[in-house]
Write an enzyme that holds these catalytic residues in place. Structure first.
Site, PDB file in Angstrom:
ATOM      1  N   ASP A 134       0.825  -1.204   0.000  1.00 22.71           N
ATOM      2  CA  ASP A 134       0.000   0.000   0.000  1.00 22.71           C
ATOM      3  C   ASP A 134       0.862   1.259   0.000  1.00 22.71           C
ATOM      4  O   ASP A 134       1.956   1.264   0.575  1.00 22.71           O
ATOM      5  CB  ASP A 134      -0.897  -0.007   1.245  1.00 22.71           C
ATOM      6  CG  ASP A 134      -2.024   1.006   1.147  1.00 22.71           C
ATOM      7  OD1 ASP A 134      -2.356   1.418   0.022  1.00 22.71           O
ATOM      8  OD2 ASP A 134      -2.560   1.389   2.197  1.00 22.71           O
TER       9      ASP A 134
ATOM     10  N   ASN B  97     -10.628  -2.871  -6.286  1.00 21.40           N
ATOM     11  CA  ASN B  97      -9.831  -1.917  -7.066  1.00 21.40           C
ATOM     12  C   ASN B  97     -10.394  -1.647  -8.453  1.00 21.40           C
ATOM     13  O   ASN B  97     -10.006  -0.659  -9.099  1.00 21.40           O
ATOM     14  CB  ASN B  97      -8.378  -2.416  -7.199  1.00 21.40           C
ATOM     15  CG  ASN B  97      -7.577  -2.283  -5.925  1.00 21.40           C
ATOM     16  OD1 ASN B  97      -6.589  -2.970  -5.722  1.00 21.40           O
ATOM     17  ND2 ASN B  97      -8.001  -1.399  -5.032  1.00 21.40           N
TER      18      ASN B  97
END
Length: 239
Positions: free
Chosen positions: A17, A65
């Site tokens: 991330d 996503n």
């Protein structure tokens, strides 16, 4: 603290991330952050092998996503394609088995063909296992396993009363390797974001503020050393 240090983790899972924030800090588009993050995979793979790790599972693209801006998703798919074009021979020579977990129905035919080729070309490698979770979600994984068992029961292949943890785990992703000993999440977020929900039940967690493109060998070493000082009891306790 345990009396003796744990051996290095055999299997590390990483939520990679912070690519977007890395790019934003440098006034770059998000795609530049994702490119830097993809380039970091090679360094972390080499560092993990140096530390004695035998498997890495990287959360590259979640089922959620797909909801990101179309241009960003397109850039991510292009990165996956470029990674497969540029690294398969290198992974093959290094004895690394590359595998993918997650749904595959949304991939374009050309990318899906590359994924299947990469898995086939490296399938015999045994020195290290690199798993990329793409279009993956832990809830999807569990639901998919439940559906598979339900279908087998409906078709008379199994008796529902014989379904236990072992039978269920056989239907999950990563069912042929040991589950992660250590989960690392970069960028300062303290959640697992629907990653390997079943498989991480007894993993040790390590969170760091470092953004993924800046997470280098020293940071990985610190995470492994933190793990080695843990006391893993798996719900039990010595007298």
């Amino acid at each position: 603290m345990p009396d003796e240090l744990l051996p290095p983790p055999k299997h590390i899972a990483i939520v990679m991330d912070g690519n977007g924030r890395w790019a934003k800090k440098r006034h770059l588009p998000a795609a530049a952050g994702h490119k830097a993050g993809a380039e970091n995979v090679r360094d972390i793979l080499e560092s993990a092998r140096h530390l004695g790790v035998k498997a890495l599972t990287l959360f590259a693209f979640s089922t959620e996503n797909w909801n990101r801006p179309k241009l960003e998703v397109k850039a991510l798919m292009a990165l996956f394609s470029d990674y497969l074009d540029g690294h398969i021979d290198e992974l093959k020579k290094a004895g690394v088995r590359l595998r993918f977990i997650g749904a595959r129905d949304k991939f374009q035919a050309a990318l899906l063909k590359k994924i299947e080729y990469a898995e086939q070309e490296t399938s015999a490698n045994e020195a290290f296992t690199l798993t990329l979770a793409v279009d993956y979600g832990g809830q999807w994984d569990i639901l998919n396993a439940a559906k598979s068992l339900a279908k087998k029961s409906r078709d008379g292949l199994i008796d529902v009363d014989t379904i236990d943890e072992t039978a269920f785990e056989a239907e999950l992703s990563l069912n042929d390797i040991d589950y992660p000993d250590l989960l690392i999440r970069t960028s300062g977020e303290y959640r697992i974001s629907n990653f390997l929900l079943w498989q991480l039940a007894y993993s040790e967690f390590y969170f760091t503020d470092i953004l993924w493109p800046d997470f280098k060998q020293e940071a990985l070493t610190q995470a492994v050393e933190s793990y080695r000082h843990r006391d893993r009891r798996f719900g039990g306790r010595e007298e």
